[in-house]
Design a protein around this motif. Sequence first.
Motif, PDB file in Angstrom:
ATOM      1  N   GLN A 229     181.302  68.779   8.498  1.00  0.00           N
ATOM      2  CA  GLN A 229     181.313  70.181   8.076  1.00  0.00           C
ATOM      3  C   GLN A 229     182.742  70.715   7.994  1.00  0.00           C
ATOM      4  OE1 GLN A 229     178.716  72.351  10.710  1.00  0.00           O
ATOM      5  NE2 GLN A 229     176.868  71.301   9.977  1.00  0.00           N
ATOM      6  N   ARG A 230     183.582  70.283   8.934  1.00  0.00           N
ATOM      7  CA  ARG A 230     184.996  70.684   8.882  1.00  0.00           C
ATOM      8  C   ARG A 230     185.666  70.139   7.627  1.00  0.00           C
ATOM      9  NH1 ARG A 230     188.095  68.283  13.209  1.00  0.00           N
ATOM     10  NH2 ARG A 230     189.837  69.209  12.062  1.00  0.00           N
ATOM     11  N   VAL A 232     184.357  69.508   4.725  1.00  0.00           N
ATOM     12  CA  VAL A 232     183.934  70.265   3.544  1.00  0.00           C
ATOM     13  C   VAL A 232     184.495  71.684   3.554  1.00  0.00           C
ATOM     14  CG1 VAL A 232     181.929  71.217   2.344  1.00  0.00           C
ATOM     15  CG2 VAL A 232     181.863  68.874   3.232  1.00  0.00           C
ATOM     16  N   LYS A 233     184.478  72.319   4.723  1.00  0.00           N
ATOM     17  CA  LYS A 233     184.865  73.733   4.779  1.00  0.00           C
ATOM     18  C   LYS A 233     186.372  73.931   4.906  1.00  0.00           C
ATOM     19  CE  LYS A 233     180.498  75.421   6.694  1.00  0.00           C
ATOM     20  NZ  LYS A 233     179.857  76.120   7.842  1.00  0.00           N
ATOM     21  N   GLU A 234     187.004  73.168   5.803  1.00  0.00           N
ATOM     22  CA  GLU A 234     188.424  73.412   6.094  1.00  0.00           C
ATOM     23  C   GLU A 234     189.347  72.580   5.209  1.00  0.00           C
ATOM     24  OE1 GLU A 234     189.259  73.028  10.248  1.00  0.00           O
ATOM     25  OE2 GLU A 234     187.425  74.082  10.856  1.00  0.00           O
ATOM     26  N   THR A 236     188.913  70.954   2.379  1.00  0.00           N
ATOM     27  CA  THR A 236     188.852  71.209   0.932  1.00  0.00           C
ATOM     28  C   THR A 236     188.809  72.690   0.605  1.00  0.00           C
ATOM     29  OG1 THR A 236     186.428  71.220   0.741  1.00  0.00           O
ATOM     30  CG2 THR A 236     187.533  69.063   0.718  1.00  0.00           C
ATOM     31  N   GLY A 237     188.925  73.537   1.616  1.00  0.00           N
ATOM     32  CA  GLY A 237     188.861  74.974   1.351  1.00  0.00           C
ATOM     33  C   GLY A 237     187.517  75.423   0.836  1.00  0.00           C
ATOM     34  N   GLY A 238     186.465  74.673   1.183  1.00  0.00           N
ATOM     35  CA  GLY A 238     185.119  75.039   0.764  1.00  0.00           C
ATOM     36  C   GLY A 238     184.777  74.621  -0.652  1.00  0.00           C
ATOM     37  N   LYS A 239     185.712  73.980  -1.342  1.00  0.00           N
ATOM     38  CA  LYS A 239     185.454  73.597  -2.736  1.00  0.00           C
ATOM     39  C   LYS A 239     184.663  72.299  -2.849  1.00  0.00           C
ATOM     40  CE  LYS A 239     189.713  75.766  -4.438  1.00  0.00           C
ATOM     41  NZ  LYS A 239     191.012  75.518  -5.125  1.00  0.00           N
ATOM     42  N   GLY A 240     184.650  71.533  -1.783  1.00  0.00           N
ATOM     43  CA  GLY A 240     183.976  70.242  -1.861  1.00  0.00           C
ATOM     44  C   GLY A 240     184.837  69.216  -2.574  1.00  0.00           C
ATOM     45  N   GLY A 261     180.955  67.586  -3.448  1.00  0.00           N
ATOM     46  CA  GLY A 261     180.611  68.961  -3.781  1.00  0.00           C
ATOM     47  C   GLY A 261     179.848  69.077  -5.088  1.00  0.00           C
TER      48      GLY A 261
END
Length: 370
Positions: A229-230, A232-234, A236-240, A261
């Motif tokens: 989860q980190r 994907v979220k941190e 890649t800045g949430g872009k996947g 993503g």
Amino acid sequence: MAFRASVVRLNRAIVYTQNGDPAQVLRALTYKPLPPPAPETVNIKYLLAPINPSDVNVVQGVYPAKPSLTSLVDGQPDVFVGGNEGLAEVTHVGSGVTDLVKGDWVVMTKAQAGTWSSSRNVGVLDVLKLPRVEGLTEVHGATMTVNPPSAYNMLNDYVALEKDEWVVQNGANSAVGQAVIQIAASRGFKTLNLVRKRSDIDELTRKLKDLGATEVLTYDDLNDRNLTQRIVKEWTGGKGIRLGLNCVSGPDTTSMARLLGQDAYLVSYGAMSKQPLALPTGLFIFKNLTSVGFWQSRWYKQKTRSDKENLFKTLATLIGHGKASPEHEIVTIPAEDSDEVAGQKVREIFAKIAEGQYGKKVLLKIAGSE
């Protein structure tokens, strides 16, 4: 008046007449000197030729690409000559050849060209001139046509990545994986590199980061949901992550695919685990995942000569300006060895490869005799 005898250069190739274990079926065969090249052909001297895993599969008879039978010695049965990749130097040029001169380096564009040889005659359309870029070595040239172009094309052909975007790959310590790391770094992409857990993981991580890897994790790390989860979220800045490269397949690739993503591509070019690729249906329905296969041999068949020339110009520049040589060992088959002795040496090399005794790429140098 004394006359100087002309130099006669005998040639040698590593051949086989039936498929099977390379450590059993390969042998060395000496054949006559090459005649002057016919029109639209050139005579070449092979400088180095690698042994790739696919070469082993070709000899075994389990690879889709098949070599053609070749007549090397009059009165003896035709043989298959091993080797698909290699670097050669032009020694003689036939009439009508305008793009090549003596001394040029060339690489093969014809699949299963029989590169485990000392010298061959080839059609001018079956080779491409390799630019002599500063820093480009014989080892670079000999390993230019399989792994670096696979890495470059997979990074280039599916997703238009922007600087600082992420690519995730498994088998990151493979030859293709290392090329992906270096080419991606040169273009400003970040890489998440997955490898199996091992005792020397810290040393391998340092090695891959020295090549330009952004992050290195083991497949076991993907079992940590907090970590994924980190990522994907941190990270890649949430872009996947929009591009995943797979040479392993099996459950580890299923876990890797979950990092991808929206509208991502999963490009498969191998299955080292020898397990099928299984992907959750939800990735296709909700993330619009596209899963494709890549085979460099197919790319060569589908592209024009101009496309290939541009590719090698690009790769020669990239490699000559800092891409490290793959870890390798050059094994010379001396001209003074008899065919029996030379064949035994080659079979022993393949037996060691099968036993995992070579941790690096093996390059053959087949010497002719004068």
